[in-house]
Design a protein around this motif. Structure first.
Motif, mmCIF file in Angstrom:
data_model
loop_
_atom_site.group_PDB
_atom_site.id
_atom_site.type_symbol
_atom_site.label_atom_id
_atom_site.label_comp_id
_atom_site.label_asym_id
_atom_site.label_seq_id
_atom_site.Cartn_x
_atom_site.Cartn_y
_atom_site.Cartn_z
ATOM 1 N N PRO A 155 0.829 -1.211 0.000
ATOM 2 C CA PRO A 155 0.000 0.000 0.000
ATOM 3 C C PRO A 155 0.858 1.253 0.000
ATOM 4 O O PRO A 155 1.849 1.345 0.726
ATOM 5 C CB PRO A 155 -0.794 -0.125 1.302
ATOM 6 N N ALA A 156 0.458 2.227 -0.814
ATOM 7 C CA ALA A 156 1.161 3.514 -0.816
ATOM 8 C C ALA A 156 0.580 4.458 0.226
ATOM 9 O O ALA A 156 1.279 5.353 0.714
ATOM 10 C CB ALA A 156 1.080 4.152 -2.202
ATOM 11 N N THR A 157 -0.701 4.267 0.560
ATOM 12 C CA THR A 157 -1.362 5.127 1.544
ATOM 13 C C THR A 157 -2.127 4.259 2.534
ATOM 14 O O THR A 157 -2.770 3.277 2.165
ATOM 15 C CB THR A 157 -2.343 6.101 0.871
ATOM 16 N N VAL A 158 -2.045 4.642 3.813
ATOM 17 C CA VAL A 158 -2.710 3.918 4.894
ATOM 18 C C VAL A 158 -3.550 4.913 5.681
ATOM 19 O O VAL A 158 -3.061 5.989 6.054
ATOM 20 C CB VAL A 158 -1.695 3.233 5.827
ATOM 21 N N LEU A 159 -4.790 4.553 5.932
ATOM 22 C CA LEU A 159 -5.699 5.377 6.735
ATOM 23 C C LEU A 159 -6.136 4.557 7.935
ATOM 24 O O LEU A 159 -6.652 3.446 7.775
ATOM 25 C CB LEU A 159 -6.914 5.799 5.904
ATOM 26 N N PRO B 147 8.339 0.510 2.750
ATOM 27 C CA PRO B 147 9.100 1.738 2.491
ATOM 28 C C PRO B 147 8.381 2.660 1.514
ATOM 29 O O PRO B 147 7.868 2.216 0.488
ATOM 30 C CB PRO B 147 10.405 1.205 1.897
ATOM 31 N N GLY B 148 8.330 3.932 1.880
ATOM 32 C CA GLY B 148 7.700 4.931 1.020
ATOM 33 C C GLY B 148 6.234 5.153 1.271
ATOM 34 O O GLY B 148 5.671 6.164 0.838
ATOM 35 N N ALA B 149 5.566 4.242 1.958
ATOM 36 C CA ALA B 149 4.142 4.414 2.244
ATOM 37 C C ALA B 149 3.937 5.551 3.243
ATOM 38 O O ALA B 149 4.795 5.819 4.095
ATOM 39 C CB ALA B 149 3.553 3.133 2.800
ATOM 40 N N THR B 150 2.806 6.224 3.131
ATOM 41 C CA THR B 150 2.446 7.281 4.072
ATOM 42 C C THR B 150 1.168 6.903 4.802
ATOM 43 O O THR B 150 0.328 6.159 4.275
ATOM 44 C CB THR B 150 2.234 8.626 3.359
ATOM 45 N N GLY B 151 1.012 7.410 6.017
ATOM 46 C CA GLY B 151 -0.138 7.050 6.829
ATOM 47 C C GLY B 151 -0.804 8.260 7.456
ATOM 48 O O GLY B 151 -0.151 9.265 7.744
ATOM 49 N N THR B 152 -2.114 8.133 7.676
ATOM 50 C CA THR B 152 -2.901 9.147 8.372
ATOM 51 C C THR B 152 -3.730 8.455 9.433
ATOM 52 O O THR B 152 -4.511 7.544 9.125
ATOM 53 C CB THR B 152 -3.838 9.895 7.408
ATOM 54 N N GLY B 153 -3.561 8.872 10.675
ATOM 55 C CA GLY B 153 -4.356 8.342 11.771
ATOM 56 C C GLY B 153 -5.321 9.397 12.272
ATOM 57 O O GLY B 153 -4.943 10.554 12.445
ATOM 58 N N ILE B 154 -6.567 8.986 12.501
ATOM 59 C CA ILE B 154 -7.617 9.895 12.956
ATOM 60 C C ILE B 154 -8.154 9.396 14.288
ATOM 61 O O ILE B 154 -8.526 8.233 14.426
ATOM 62 C CB ILE B 154 -8.774 9.967 11.935
ATOM 63 N N ASP B 155 -8.226 10.300 15.278
ATOM 64 C CA ASP B 155 -8.776 9.934 16.580
ATOM 65 C C ASP B 155 -9.135 11.222 17.313
ATOM 66 O O ASP B 155 -8.686 12.317 16.925
ATOM 67 C CB ASP B 155 -7.751 9.128 17.389
#
Length: 244
Positions: free
Chosen positions: A32-36, A54-62
């Motif tokens: 995965p390139a993007t993780v939510l 490597p290279g993937a970006t993530g966004t965590g919401i809480d």
């Protein structure tokens, strides 16, 4: 001095290191390139996926600022600060997707009832992506007496059984790539670690002004989990969206 908070927990749920490693390998294997991460807490599983991809970006919401701060500290310690964001905001109607991988572990309530949450997860994942849903289910129907000792207003309708849960995921536009459930050992490890700091603090601070309130809260939680022990399960469903 107040009780330490969640220092014994690696994950905020019944998840062993062995299962976490298997999940990360499976999820990272899709590159995965993007993780939510919905209801991310401190985002331990997301950070492990990012470290393995490597290279993937993530966004965590809480909405829990303390948990988010812990997540940011962990990201910094692992050299992942430039690849992850921890955002203090509601997941309701979020525009942070679609992502290649969506994690929603013990947090579907942030997206509505279960049917609404599954519809939202389908909206938030790309057609060739994956969703990891961690969701409660009844291993057997609890008795009225058991429900009265669980959380406030607990009802048999609070969770489906496992077959119904998987069926709802299929109805929402997914195919279940992998179905697994937390073991009793994982539950006991989690619930013991959840209370351990508080129990040790209470033993050493019986006269503290916060002791009585803290004791009552800990006793209620322990009574609840010892009641739902073996009754409430947690499924980890790796879901593949059906192409539209």
């Amino acid at each position: 001095m107040t009780p330490p908070h969640h220092t014994r927990l690696t994950f905020h749920g019944p998840l062993s290191e062995a299962r976490a490693n298997r999940l990360v390998r499976r999820l990272a294997g899709n590159a995965p390139a993007t993780v939510l991460d919905i209801g991310c807490g401190w985002g331990e599983l997301m950070l492990r996926v990012l470290a393995a991809t490597p290279g993937a970006t993530g966004t965590g919401i809480d909405l829990d600022a303390e948990d988010l701060a812990r997540g940011r500290q962990a990201a910094q310690a692992r050299g992942l600060t430039d690849r992850v964001r921890f955002l203090e905001e509601s997941a309701t109607g979020t525009t942070r997707g679609p992502a290649d991988l969506v994690l929603c572990v013990g947090a579907s309530q942030a997206l509505g009832d279960l049917s609404q949450a599954l519809a939202e997860l389908r909206r938030l994942v790309r057609d060739d992506g994956r969703v990891l849903l961690g969701e409660g289910f009844w291993q057997r129907t609890p008795t009225p007496a058991e429900l009265s000792r669980m959380w406030p207003d607990a009802a048999a309708t609070d969770h489906p059984d496992l077959a119904t849960l998987v069926g709802l995921a299929v109805d929402a536009g997914f195919r279940p790539e992998w179905t697994e459930t937390a073991s009793l050992d994982e539950w006991e490890e989690f619930e013991s670690a959840y209370l351990a700091d508080t129990e040790v603090w209470l033993a050493g601070n019986p006269g503290h002004p916060l002791a009585e309130e803290t004791r009552q809260r800990a006793d209620r939680h322990r009574a609840a989990w010892l009641t739902y022990r073996g009754v409430l399960g947690l499924a980890y469903l790796t879901l593949v969206p059906v192409a539209r």
